[in-house]
Design a protein around this motif. Sequence first.
Motif, short mmCIF file in Angstrom:
data_model
loop_
_atom_site.label_atom_id
_atom_site.label_comp_id
_atom_site.label_asym_id
_atom_site.label_seq_id
_atom_site.Cartn_x
_atom_site.Cartn_y
_atom_site.Cartn_z
N GLY A 1 0.83 -1.20 0.00
CA GLY A 1 0.00 0.00 0.00
C GLY A 1 0.86 1.24 0.00
O GLY A 1 2.06 1.17 0.29
N GLY B 1 -4.21 0.29 -1.84
CA GLY B 1 -3.60 -0.90 -1.26
C GLY B 1 -4.07 -2.13 -1.99
O GLY B 1 -5.14 -2.13 -2.61
N TYR C 1 -8.02 -1.83 -2.77
CA TYR C 1 -8.78 -0.77 -2.10
C TYR C 1 -8.17 0.60 -2.39
O TYR C 1 -6.96 0.75 -2.45
N ALA D 1 -8.03 4.52 -1.10
CA ALA D 1 -8.29 5.34 0.08
C ALA D 1 -9.44 6.32 -0.20
O ALA D 1 -9.48 6.96 -1.25
N THR E 1 -0.26 2.49 5.12
CA THR E 1 -1.69 2.76 5.25
C THR E 1 -2.01 4.25 5.19
O THR E 1 -2.96 4.68 4.55
N PHE F 1 -5.48 -1.24 4.25
CA PHE F 1 -5.87 -1.74 2.93
C PHE F 1 -5.70 -3.25 2.83
O PHE F 1 -5.51 -3.79 1.76
N GLY G 1 -13.38 -0.58 7.08
CA GLY G 1 -12.29 0.30 6.66
C GLY G 1 -12.42 1.72 7.14
O GLY G 1 -11.75 2.64 6.65
#
Lengths: 767, 767
Positions: free
Chosen positions: A32, A37, A55, A57, A331, A346, A353
Motif C-alpha cells: 500500500g 492498497g 482498495y 483510500a 496505510t 488496505f 475500513g
Amino acid sequence: MKPYIKENEWSIIEHGFDPEKHEISESLFSIGNGHMGQRANFEETYTGSSLQGSYMAGVYYPDKTRVGWWKNGYPEYFAKVLNSTNWIGLNIVIDGEELDLNNAVVSDFTRELNMKEGYLTRSFQAELNNGRKINVTATRFVSIVQKEVGAIKYEVTPLNFSGTLGVTSYLDGDIKNTDANYDEKFWDPVNTTLSDNRASITVKTKKLDFVFCSTMETQIVKNGQVLDLKGAGEEKVKYAGLTYEAPLTENETTVIYKYAVNITNRDHDTQQLEAVAENELDKAVLKGFDKLKEEQAEAWHQKWLDSDIVIKGDVAAQQGIRFNIFQLNQTYTGEDARLNIGPKGFTGEKYGGSTYWDTEAYCLPFYLSTADEQIPKNLLIYRHNHLEKAKENARKLGFEKGALYPMVTMNGEESHNEWEITFEEIHRNGAIAYAIYNYVTYTGDKSYLGQYGIEVLAEIARFWEERVNFVKSKDVYMILGVTGPNEYENNVNNNWYTNRIASWTLEYTLEVLDYLKDSDRNLYDQWVNKLNLTEDEIVKWADIINKMYYPEDKEEGIFLQQDGFLDKELMAVSDLADKHLPLNQNWSWDRILRSCFIKQADVLQGLYFLNHEFDMETKKRNFDFYEPMTVHESSLSPCVHSILACELGYKEKAYEMYLRTARLDLDNYNNDTEDGCHITSMAGTWMSVVQGFGGMKFKNDSLILNPFIPEQWQSFSFTIRYRGARLMITVNQESIKVANKSNKTVNLVILGDELTLDGHNNLEVSH
Amino acid sequence: MKPYIKENEWSIIEHGFDPEKHEISESLFSIGNGHMGQRANFEETYTGSSLQGSYMAGVYYPDKTRVGWWKNGYPEYFAKVLNSTNWIGLNIVIDGEELDLNNAVVSDFTRELNMKEGYLTRSFQAELNNGRKINVTATRFVSIVQKEVGAIKYEVTPLNFSGTLGVTSYLDGDIKNTDANYDEKFWDPVNTTLSDNRASITVKTKKLDFVFCSTMETQIVKNGQVLDLKGAGEEKVKYAGLTYEAPLTENETTVIYKYAVNITNRDHDTQQLEAVAENELDKAVLKGFDKLKEEQAEAWHQKWLDSDIVIKGDVAAQQGIRFNIFQLNQTYTGEDARLNIGPKGFTGEKYGGSTYWDTEAYCLPFYLSTADEQIPKNLLIYRHNHLEKAKENARKLGFEKGALYPMVTMNGEESHNEWEITFEEIHRNGAIAYAIYNYVTYTGDKSYLGQYGIEVLAEIARFWEERVNFVKSKDVYMILGVTGPNEYENNVNNNWYTNRIASWTLEYTLEVLDYLKDSDRNLYDQWVNKLNLTEDEIVKWADIINKMYYPEDKEEGIFLQQDGFLDKELMAVSDLADKHLPLNQNWSWDRILRSCFIKQADVLQGLYFLNHEFDMETKKRNFDFYEPMTVHESSLSPCVHSILACELGYKEKAYEMYLRTARLDLDNYNNDTEDGCHITSMAGTWMSVVQGFGGMKFKNDSLILNPFIPEQWQSFSFTIRYRGARLMITVNQESIKVANKSNKTVNLVILGDELTLDGHNNLEVSH
C-alpha cells in the motif's frame, strides 16, 4: 496454526506454498502507499480460496444497514471501504494450459515482502498438467512517489520446453465486497477503452458518485527487447483485457511488465479522469519498472530514517516491529486530511475500513513522533472537518447542542449499528479532545487551538454538559448508561474513565479558553461570537468539573470501573481454566457482561492518558487491581498495559504484554489475519517500545526518557522527531545514548536528570 | 387513522371498502379454531395491498438468524410460524373479466365477523370494466367441531345481465412468509392430485419435515341444484386448480361452495395424509355447508357460556371485550399440549408466532377461569415437555445445572436474538414457576405438583441458585446483568422484580418439596432420586432466600426497580411534550435507557403476582411512584396497572388503563394492527375486567370478590369456572350478584364477608 513466517530483519518471508495459509499471507504481504492498497493476491488465475482485494483510500459505499432488531437512532447505512478494480490481473497460458497454482505441481515457492524498499516478490516453479515446467518470479509495488501507479514485473522461464506464452492482461471492475450486507454489487460501468497495448475502464459507485478510472499498459520483453505485439482486445461490462502471444525458449526468461494507474474523482475532475490517467501512465512507462522501483527504494529509505526501530539480539522482535511500522506507513501517509486509518488499513474489508477512536488513542502518537508536523495535524483537521456531522449526530440522538463524534465513520456520519456501542460508547468524544491536547503538548504548536481546536473542544464540552445528569440528592453530576473502553460491560452507570475524560475535556476547554483570552483577546472574542459561547455555559462547565462523581473504593484506594463493580465476583484470569478463553468465543454475552473480566484497558486507559495527574502509588494500586482481570481480547489492550508496567517497573509483565501484540499478525495470534492485519493496534506496539521501554513522555517543552531494556534484548533504538529536532535514542543494557541528528537544541530529562543536547551532538547516560 | 369499526355487541362490522384499511381488516376479521387460522383475505383475486396469511398451529420453520453483529450464544435460527397453503382461493371471472376489487367499482361493501356464531361474511356490489354488475356475498369459517375443515359459501348474483361465471377453485402451496429473513421460500412440493371436483396438494417444509396436505371439493349450485360440472384441472408446482363454467341469470344467485381440509403429519401418519384428508373431506361434504355452520354456531354458543363478559350501557366496551375473548378462543383451545399462544395468534407473522412469557403471565388466568381444567393444565405441560430443551438452553449459556426457559420458542429451543432480551430477560423463568403456583392455587389440583410441577420448579430453582452472585462484603446474594419486565432498561443489576421472583421460586419450590414430603413420602423420595436433589442444594436455596438483596428506598418506602434507579432524572410522563411520545419512535435507544420512563409494569408486576405479600400502603406507595413514569409502550402493561388501580380504589385511573387495551386492535391504537392482532394482550384485558373491576382473587379455597363498577357502565357480568362450579357474577351500580350455575357449593369472600353459595343458588350483596 503454527507460525510460518521466516525470521528476517527486513523482510517478511514465506517458503513453500500452502493453500490453507494463502488468505493469511494475502493479508500479511499486502502492499500500500496511503492512496491505494492491494492484498497479496496472485497476478495469474488462482482457483483456490482467496480474498481478492484492491482498495482505494477514501472511496466508500453506504451499504444498507443489516440488523436483527431495529433500534431507533440506528444509521441507515454502514459506510464501507470499497473493493475496487482488480488491476493486477495477468492470465498466463503455457502452451494452451492456463497457469493456476491450484491446479499445478508447485515447488520452490517463496513470497517476500521487502520492507526496506517497499515491494512484494514471489517466485516458484510450476509443473502444469501438460508437463510444461516453468519458473516464475513476480515483483510488484504501488509507488509512494507516483501514488496512483502500480507496477508489475512478471518473469516466466520455461524449464523443459520451448513453446508459446499466452498473456491476458486485464482490468476487472466487476468486483464485489465480500462483506456486502445484502450480497449487492456496488459498482456500475461507465466506460471502457482499448487500444493495442493499453486499456482503461471507468466505473462508478451506485451511490455517492465515486468515479474510478484504471488504465494499464503491458509490455513483453524477450532478450532485453520489447516485443512488437498487438494485444487482442476483449471488452465486457466493467472489464477490459488484452491478449498477447509470445514465444518461450527453454531456459530463457520472458518478462511481462504491467503498469497501471488508478485514479478517482476524489482527486481529479470527473471529466478529465481518462486523460489524467493516460498522462500518469505515460510518465510511469517512460520511467520504466526499474526506475520506478529505484525511486520506491529511495522513498522508503527516507521513511525508515524517520521511523525505524532497531532491536538487537532478537530477530523476531526486530521483524515484528518493522512489520508494524511498515504497515502503518503503507496505510496512512498523511498528506490528505480527508483520509484516516481504518482498523485493517488496505489489507481487508472487516470493520468497513472506517475511522474509529483508534486513530486518536493509538495512531496519533506514532505520526507525531515519526512524521512531519502537518501529518498528525491532518488527523486533527479530519475531525474538525467532520464537526458539522458530529453536531448532526448529536441532534439525531436528541441532544440540543454539542457534537458527538461517531463510533465508526467514513465521512463524519455514524456508521455503526449496535446500540451499546453506537449510542453509548461516548468516551470516544473524549479521545477526540485528548488528541488536540496531545498534539499541542508534543509539538508546542498552540496556534492550532485558536485556528481549529477550540471549536471542536467547545462543541464536545457542550455535549458533555447536556449528557451529564445532576443528582440533586447527592449534589453530584453523573453519566448514566454508557459503555466504556472495556466493551465487556454495556450500559453501565458512571464509568470512571468516561466521567474522568468528560470532566477533563471541560477542564481543558476552559484552560484553552483562558489561554486564548490571555494570548489573543481579539481571536478569543471572535470564537465566543462564532460559537455563541455564553457565560452560563462556562459557569456550568466549571460546576460539572467541581461536582463530577467518580466511583472509587477508598479503602482499596482504587477507582471503580463503574458503579457496582465490586458487587461482581472478582477473580483473576489466571483462575480460569483454559477452555474458557478467549471469553468471546466461549462465553455467552451476558456471562461476559456480568463477569469481572475486562476486554481492554479502561480505568488504566485513563491512567495512561492522564498519566501526569496520578501518583505512582495510585497507578500501582489500580494496575495491580485491574490487570489480573484483563483478558486483552482487544488488540488495543496490551500496549497500554505494557507502557504502564514499564512505568511501574514490572519488567516481566511489560515484556509479556509487549509480546502479545508485537507479532499479532505475523504469528496470526488471534486466528483472524486472513480478514486483514490489525493496522491500528500496530501503532500500539510502536507505543509500547517508545513510550513503554523507551519511557518517553513530554512535559513543559522537555522530552522525558525513563528507559528500560528487556533482558532478552542487546539494545533497541528508535528515531523520533521532536520540536524540529531528529533524535535517535539507543538503549542497551548499560546506557542510554541520544544522538541529535539535527541542528536544533533540545531539552531532555533522562532518568530524572535535566539535560540539554545541542544540534549534532550525542550524549550517553548510564543506567 | 380514525376508528372505522361499527359498534355492535356481537359483531365486528366494516361498511364501505377502503383499500388503505384492508390489511388492518385482514387482521381484525381473521378466523381461527386453534388448529388453523386465516386472515380475512378475499377469496377472489385481489391485486391491491394485502397480507395473504393462512397459518397452521404448530407448523413452523427454523429461519436462519439475521443479525448485524453476532454475539456468542445466539441461536442459529428463529422458529417461525409458517404461512401455508392458501385454501380459500376462488378466481371469479364474469363474462371473461376477472373480478378484482382493486379494479372494479365497489359499493355496498360490508364485512362482518359474527363472533356469536364464529363466521366471517362479506358482501358487496361490484361493477366490472365490462359493465357487468354483480352482488357477492361470501361466508366462511374454520370449524371448531371438525378442526381440519374450512368451508366457504360464495354467492354471485348478476344485477344487469345474464352471462357466464368462470370459477377457478384452487389450492396454492407456493407461499412465502413475508417476514422471511433472507427472502427464502420454506415449502417444497411433494404431491398434487386432481380429479373432476376435487384436488389436493401436499407440501413439505424444507427443514424439519412438516408435511402439509390440503384437499378441496367445489360445488356450484343454481336454483337449489348442484350443477353437474367437471372442473378443468391445472397443475403447477405446489398448486392445483379446477376451473368451472356456469351460467349466470340476471337477478338469480349462483352459489359456489368450497370445502377444504388442511392436515399435517403433526396429527397423522405422513403416508396416510392424503387418505385421511379425503376422508375428512367426505364427512364435511356430506354434512354440507349449512350443517357445518349450525354445528359451528352451537359450539361457539358453548364457548360463550363459559367465557362471555357482558357489559351493559357501553356498546363499544361490550364489543371490545367480546372481540378479545373471541380471538383468544380462536387462537388456543387447549386440547393439544404441544401448542401455545403466539403474540399474534393466527392473525399475522410478527414475532414469529412463537411462545413468550405472555402465556404464563397473561393468558393462563383466562383459560383457568373459562375452560376445562385440562386446558390450562396443558399450558403447564407444554413447558414441562420443554424442560430438557430448557436445560440445554442453560448449558448453552454456560450454566452447569438448572433450566432456563427460552424467551421465544416454538419447540423449546431459544429463538430470540437480542442479547439484552435473550440472555438477560431471565425473569421469564420465574413466570413459568409462578404459573404452576397459579394453576394449583386456582384449581386446587395439587396432584400436578407431584406429577410434573416439582421437576420444573426444581430445575428453575437450580438455575437461580447458579445465576445469583454472593457478595461477601455485603453478605447478600445479588442478580447482576438482567433485563426486567421493563425492557426500557437493559443489563441492570438487582432488578427488584427479578430478584423477588427468583427468591419466590426458591420459596415455593421448598414449600412444594415440604408438601410432597408430608403428603406422599414415597413420591417425594422418587423425585429426590430422579432429580439427584441434594441436601446441600436445599440448604443453599434457603440461604439465598434469607440473604437475597432487594433494592429499596426506605425513606420513600418503595422498592427500587433496580440499583441506581434514583440516580436518574425522575419526571412524569405528563411532563413530556407530545412530540416525544411514543418514546420508542422518537427517542434513540440510549436515551430511553437512561431515562426513568418505564415501558411496562416491573415492580408493579411483582406486586400483582405476589399481591398477597404486600400491604395496601406498600402497593399504594409503589403505584404512586411508578405509574406516573410508565409509558405503557407494551400492550401488556395497562392491564396490570388497571388491576392494581382497582385494588387501590383509583377508579378513574383503573378505567383509563382499561381503555388503553380494551379496543387496542379494533381502534388500531398502536397503528400496527395490519401486522396482526395483539392476541396475548387481549387476555390482559379480560384480566382487567375480572381481576380488576371484578376484584377476583383466590386464597385458601375461597374465591374473593371485591368488585367496583366504572360509572360509565350500567352493569357488567362475567362467567367463570371455579373448583368444578360455574359462576356468573353480575355487578351493577348497586349490588353484586352471584349465580351458581352448577351443583357445587363454593366458598366466597365478597367485600370481605365470607359466604357459602350452594349449587344452583344465587346471592346478592349491596355495595
